[in-house]
Scaffold this motif. Structure first.
Motif, PDB file in Angstrom:
ATOM      1  N   ASP A 152      14.477  24.554 -27.583  1.00 31.29           N
ATOM      2  CA  ASP A 152      13.310  24.114 -26.619  1.00 31.29           C
ATOM      3  C   ASP A 152      12.156  24.988 -27.282  1.00 31.29           C
ATOM      4  N   LEU A 153      11.427  24.488 -28.149  1.00 32.02           N
ATOM      5  CA  LEU A 153      10.318  25.354 -28.775  1.00 32.02           C
ATOM      6  C   LEU A 153       9.175  26.014 -27.585  1.00 32.02           C
ATOM      7  N   GLY A 154       8.974  25.154 -26.582  1.00 27.84           N
ATOM      8  CA  GLY A 154       8.014  25.580 -25.632  1.00 27.84           C
ATOM      9  C   GLY A 154       8.468  26.667 -24.779  1.00 27.84           C
ATOM     10  N   LEU A 155       9.993  26.496 -24.443  1.00 25.24           N
ATOM     11  CA  LEU A 155      10.546  27.830 -23.824  1.00 25.24           C
ATOM     12  C   LEU A 155      10.472  28.847 -24.660  1.00 25.24           C
ATOM     13  N   ILE A 156      10.986  28.709 -25.748  1.00 26.48           N
ATOM     14  CA  ILE A 156      11.231  29.855 -26.769  1.00 26.48           C
ATOM     15  C   ILE A 156       9.662  30.786 -26.593  1.00 26.48           C
ATOM     16  N   PHE A 157       8.731  29.910 -26.832  1.00 26.04           N
ATOM     17  CA  PHE A 157       7.422  30.580 -27.063  1.00 26.04           C
ATOM     18  C   PHE A 157       6.804  31.093 -25.657  1.00 26.04           C
ATOM     19  N   GLU A 158       7.269  30.588 -24.860  1.00 24.30           N
ATOM     20  CA  GLU A 158       7.001  31.160 -23.486  1.00 24.30           C
ATOM     21  C   GLU A 158       7.725  32.347 -23.053  1.00 24.30           C
ATOM     22  N   THR A 159       8.947  32.600 -23.314  1.00 24.16           N
ATOM     23  CA  THR A 159       9.522  33.650 -22.853  1.00 24.16           C
ATOM     24  C   THR A 159      10.080  34.817 -24.031  1.00 24.16           C
ATOM     25  N   GLY A 160       9.512  34.307 -25.364  1.00 18.24           N
ATOM     26  CA  GLY A 160       9.736  35.025 -26.566  1.00 18.24           C
ATOM     27  C   GLY A 160       9.368  36.544 -26.398  1.00 18.24           C
ATOM     28  N   ALA A 330      17.832  37.331 -21.583  1.00 22.42           N
ATOM     29  CA  ALA A 330      17.984  35.804 -21.626  1.00 22.42           C
ATOM     30  C   ALA A 330      18.880  34.948 -20.739  1.00 22.42           C
ATOM     31  N   LYS A 331      20.194  35.642 -20.369  1.00 27.34           N
ATOM     32  CA  LYS A 331      20.710  34.992 -19.280  1.00 27.34           C
ATOM     33  C   LYS A 331      19.897  34.710 -17.941  1.00 27.34           C
ATOM     34  N   SER A 341      17.667  28.121 -24.646  1.00 26.88           N
ATOM     35  CA  SER A 341      16.837  28.490 -25.730  1.00 26.88           C
ATOM     36  C   SER A 341      16.479  29.945 -25.809  1.00 26.88           C
ATOM     37  N   SER A 342      16.582  30.658 -24.571  1.00 26.07           N
ATOM     38  CA  SER A 342      16.291  32.130 -24.614  1.00 26.07           C
ATOM     39  C   SER A 342      17.201  32.719 -25.321  1.00 26.07           C
TER      40      SER A 342
END
Length: 376
Positions: A152-160, A330-331, A341-342
């Motif tokens: 999920d790219l949105g979640l990846i960018f949000e929590t990266g 991430a968990k 995704s994290s």
């Protein structure tokens, strides 16, 4: 039979037989290989078209904007068409080799080898392309369930940024642990090589330590150290943080592995080096320090780096004792969003720092092999 006839008969039996001129069979197998390459390339193109259609249907069912996706799908289809180039050239070259075999044998052999190379190139890339397509189909399976769960790219960018900041804890742990492991592993290796009857108890204790921690899973060692030592309430141990306990546990675990690497390197140094040093009046410790260990370290750098790569990956295990590292962070994110995704972000971070070291190990091994072949 007179003597002259007997001599002529003996000469005929001893005369060399006329050699048969070798004529290879027409390269039908090469033509078949080239035809197979064309068929494989065609199958890759059809698979690409079908996969592109499946991806478009999956995105349409989600009412997603497919404008940017279409460009990528067309690019994949065009890439698949490129596979036809070596396949068709291989078939043409194979047909040419079949024609030349009756005209010029040497040229026919060279042309056949060229046809084989082009056909195998097309087949190899087509197989690799098919594997990539299968992975794409896996991602879009069940209405892109896999893609949404892990990518999920949105979640990846949000929590990266949050995961990356926690990843520095892993970096801190393995950088400190690597330095400690280098020193501790060398001490254990030297203890296992303690000379004489007086060194027997030291060798026994060092051997028992190595056997214990090589057989003990790293996660159990971390759990025992991280939760067990604080319960002792000893003056120094009770003030240690979970990160410090993680470093201690990893040092104890990987010190056993690295000590064996050191020991194998020390024992690989020829005995004449030790004999020469002792004949010059060096003590056992001086011989190790100035003669044996420097040569051993030069030989064990590749296996040491392999152990350090494993150490870096095992820093993710420190989450069991409450250390807020990248995996633990991430968990937490995954449990809040019901999405992994994290965790994929953590995997990417570990891979990014591991691959360059793995390639460095390959280069060092290749350099050592070249030096050994050259007699250096």
């Amino acid at each position: 039979m007179d003597e002259s006839s007997e001599a002529s008969a003996v000469d005929r039996t001893r005369a060399p037989r006329p050699t048969r001129q070798w004529k290879p069979a027409p390269p039908r197998s090469v033509v078949g290989l080239a035809s197979l390459a064309v068929l494989v390339a065609a199958a890759a193109v059809l698979s690409a078209v079908w996969t592109a259609g499946s991806i478009r249907e999956a995105l349409d069912s989600l009412s997603a904007d497919t404008a940017w996706v279409n460009v990528g799908l067309y690019s994949v289809a065009a890439l698949a068409m490129v596979l036809f180039v070596p396949a068709v050239k291989g078939l043409q070259t194979a047909i040419e080799a079949r024609r030349l075999i009756r005209i010029d044998l040497a040229e026919a052999r060279a042309t056949t080898a060229d046809a084989q190379e082009k056909s195998r190139l097309a087949i190899g890339y087509a197989v690799a392309f098919a594997i990539v397509l299968l992975f794409g189909l896996f991602l879009i399976a069940n209405e892109i369930a896999v893609g949404k769960t892990f990518f999920d790219l949105g979640l990846i960018f949000e929590t990266g940024a949050l995961v990356a900041s926690a990843f520095w804890v892993n970096v801190e742990i393995f950088m400190i642990a690597e330095v400690l492991v280098l020193v501790w592993g060398l001490l254990i290796a030297v203890a296992r090589l303690a000379p004489g009857r007086a060194g027997a108890p030291i060798r026994l204790i060092a051997t028992a330590y190595v056997d214990l921690f090589r057989g003990l899973p790293a996660i159990i060692a971390i759990y025992l150290v991280g939760f067990g030592l604080p319960l002792t309430d000893l003056p120094i141990l009770r003030d240690m943080t979970p990160t410090m306990f993680a470093i201690l546990a990893l040092t104890l675990t990987y010190g056993a592995y690295v000590s064996e690497v050191y020991r194998s390197g020390i024992e690989s140094v020829h005995w004449s080096q030790t004999a020469a040093a002792r004949s010059l009046g060096f003590s056992h410790s001086q011989t190790l320090r100035y003669v044996v260990v420097p040569q051993a370290v030069r030989r064990i750098i590749p296996p040491l780096l392999n152990d350090f790569i494993s150490l870096q990956k095992d820093t993710a295990l420190v989450s069991v004792i409450g250390t807020v590292d990248a995996f633990n962070q991430a968990k937490i994110i995954a449990s809040n969003h019901f999405n992994l995704s994290s965790v994929t972000t953590v995997a990417v971070l570990f891979v990014l720092i591991t691959i360059p070291q793995a390639r460095l190990v390959d280069k060092l091994i290749e350099r050592d092999q070249k030096r050994m072949r050259a007699g250096g």
